[in-house]
Design a protein around this motif. Structure first.
Motif, PDB file in Angstrom:
ATOM      1  N   UNK A  46       0.831  -1.207   0.000  1.00 18.90           N
ATOM      2  CA  UNK A  46       0.000   0.000   0.000  1.00 18.90           C
ATOM      3  C   UNK A  46       0.862   1.252   0.000  1.00 18.90           C
ATOM      4  N   UNK A  47       2.087   1.149   0.484  1.00 20.01           N
ATOM      5  CA  UNK A  47       2.972   2.322   0.519  1.00 20.01           C
ATOM      6  C   UNK A  47       3.638   2.596  -0.823  1.00 20.01           C
ATOM      7  N   UNK A  48       3.986   1.563  -1.567  1.00 20.84           N
ATOM      8  CA  UNK A  48       4.679   1.814  -2.825  1.00 20.84           C
ATOM      9  C   UNK A  48       3.803   1.624  -4.065  1.00 20.84           C
ATOM     10  N   UNK A  49       2.576   1.169  -3.896  1.00 22.13           N
ATOM     11  CA  UNK A  49       1.649   1.082  -5.026  1.00 22.13           C
ATOM     12  C   UNK A  49       0.496   2.067  -4.850  1.00 22.13           C
ATOM     13  N   UNK A  50      -0.219   1.927  -3.752  1.00 17.39           N
ATOM     14  CA  UNK A  50      -1.432   2.736  -3.559  1.00 17.39           C
ATOM     15  C   UNK A  50      -1.135   4.187  -3.210  1.00 17.39           C
ATOM     16  N   UNK A  51      -0.157   4.427  -2.357  1.00 16.32           N
ATOM     17  CA  UNK A  51       0.146   5.799  -1.934  1.00 16.32           C
ATOM     18  C   UNK A  51       0.491   6.728  -3.097  1.00 16.32           C
ATOM     19  N   UNK A  52       1.380   6.344  -4.024  1.00 17.39           N
ATOM     20  CA  UNK A  52       1.640   7.238  -5.155  1.00 17.39           C
ATOM     21  C   UNK A  52       0.414   7.447  -6.053  1.00 17.39           C
ATOM     22  N   UNK A  53      -0.389   6.407  -6.234  1.00 14.52           N
ATOM     23  CA  UNK A  53      -1.590   6.560  -7.059  1.00 14.52           C
ATOM     24  C   UNK A  53      -2.613   7.482  -6.405  1.00 14.52           C
ATOM     25  N   UNK A  54      -2.781   7.357  -5.106  1.00 19.46           N
ATOM     26  CA  UNK A  54      -3.716   8.215  -4.383  1.00 19.46           C
ATOM     27  C   UNK A  54      -3.241   9.658  -4.428  1.00 19.46           C
ATOM     28  N   UNK A  55      -1.946   9.882  -4.196  1.00 20.28           N
ATOM     29  CA  UNK A  55      -1.406  11.250  -4.223  1.00 20.28           C
ATOM     30  C   UNK A  55      -1.497  11.857  -5.624  1.00 20.28           C
ATOM     31  N   UNK A  56      -1.193  11.067  -6.641  1.00 20.21           N
ATOM     32  CA  UNK A  56      -1.279  11.583  -8.013  1.00 20.21           C
ATOM     33  C   UNK A  56      -2.721  11.891  -8.405  1.00 20.21           C
ATOM     34  N   UNK A  57      -3.630  11.028  -8.034  1.00 18.20           N
ATOM     35  CA  UNK A  57      -5.042  11.290  -8.322  1.00 18.20           C
ATOM     36  C   UNK A  57      -5.551  12.524  -7.598  1.00 18.20           C
ATOM     37  N   UNK A  58      -5.147  12.675  -6.336  1.00 21.09           N
ATOM     38  CA  UNK A  58      -5.561  13.844  -5.574  1.00 21.09           C
ATOM     39  C   UNK A  58      -4.979  15.134  -6.115  1.00 21.09           C
ATOM     40  N   UNK A  59      -3.814  15.052  -6.732  1.00 26.64           N
ATOM     41  CA  UNK A  59      -3.199  16.256  -7.304  1.00 26.64           C
ATOM     42  C   UNK A  59      -3.726  16.550  -8.702  1.00 26.64           C
TER      43      UNK A  59
END
Length: 108
Positions: A46-59
């Motif tokens: 979740x830290x190296x797959x989901x976290x970047x996707x969530x941050x990129x989507x939120x940005x």
């Protein structure tokens, strides 16, 4: 509105969107990072797959809507309303539908 002020507003919106999405996502991902009872359910993906996707989507999502609304409305602060609405809708959908993977309980 000057170009550099508009660019700064877009960057600020991207930053706020990314931080908001990550802060909304973090309590649900805590189970996967912490691992639960004796760390049996630890899943650091979740830290190296989901976290970047969530941050990129939120940005990217509110910023893209802001840019599209800016082309139509020609008022930067009026274009902020649909961007904030999309950010709120994105956070709601993230909290409603995203659930970290939980492997089945081990029975001894």
């Amino acid at each position: 509105m000057r170009e550099h002020t508009r660019g700064c507003a877009g960057l600020l919106l991207a930053f706020v969107g990314a931080v908001t999405a990550v802060l909304a996502w973090a309590p649900k991902a805590r189970v996967s990072v912490h691992g639960g009872f004796e760390g049996l359910h630890r899943d650091l993906s979740v830290l190296y797959v989901d976290l970047p996707l969530i941050a990129a989507g939120g940005a990217l999502l509110p910023t893209a809507v802001w840019l599209l609304a800016l082309r139509v409305l020609r008022r930067p602060w009026l274009a902020l309303l649909p961007a904030v609405a999309v950010l709120a809708l994105g956070v709601w959908s993230l909290l409603s539908w995203w659930t970290p993977y939980r492997p089945p309980e081990i029975v001894y």
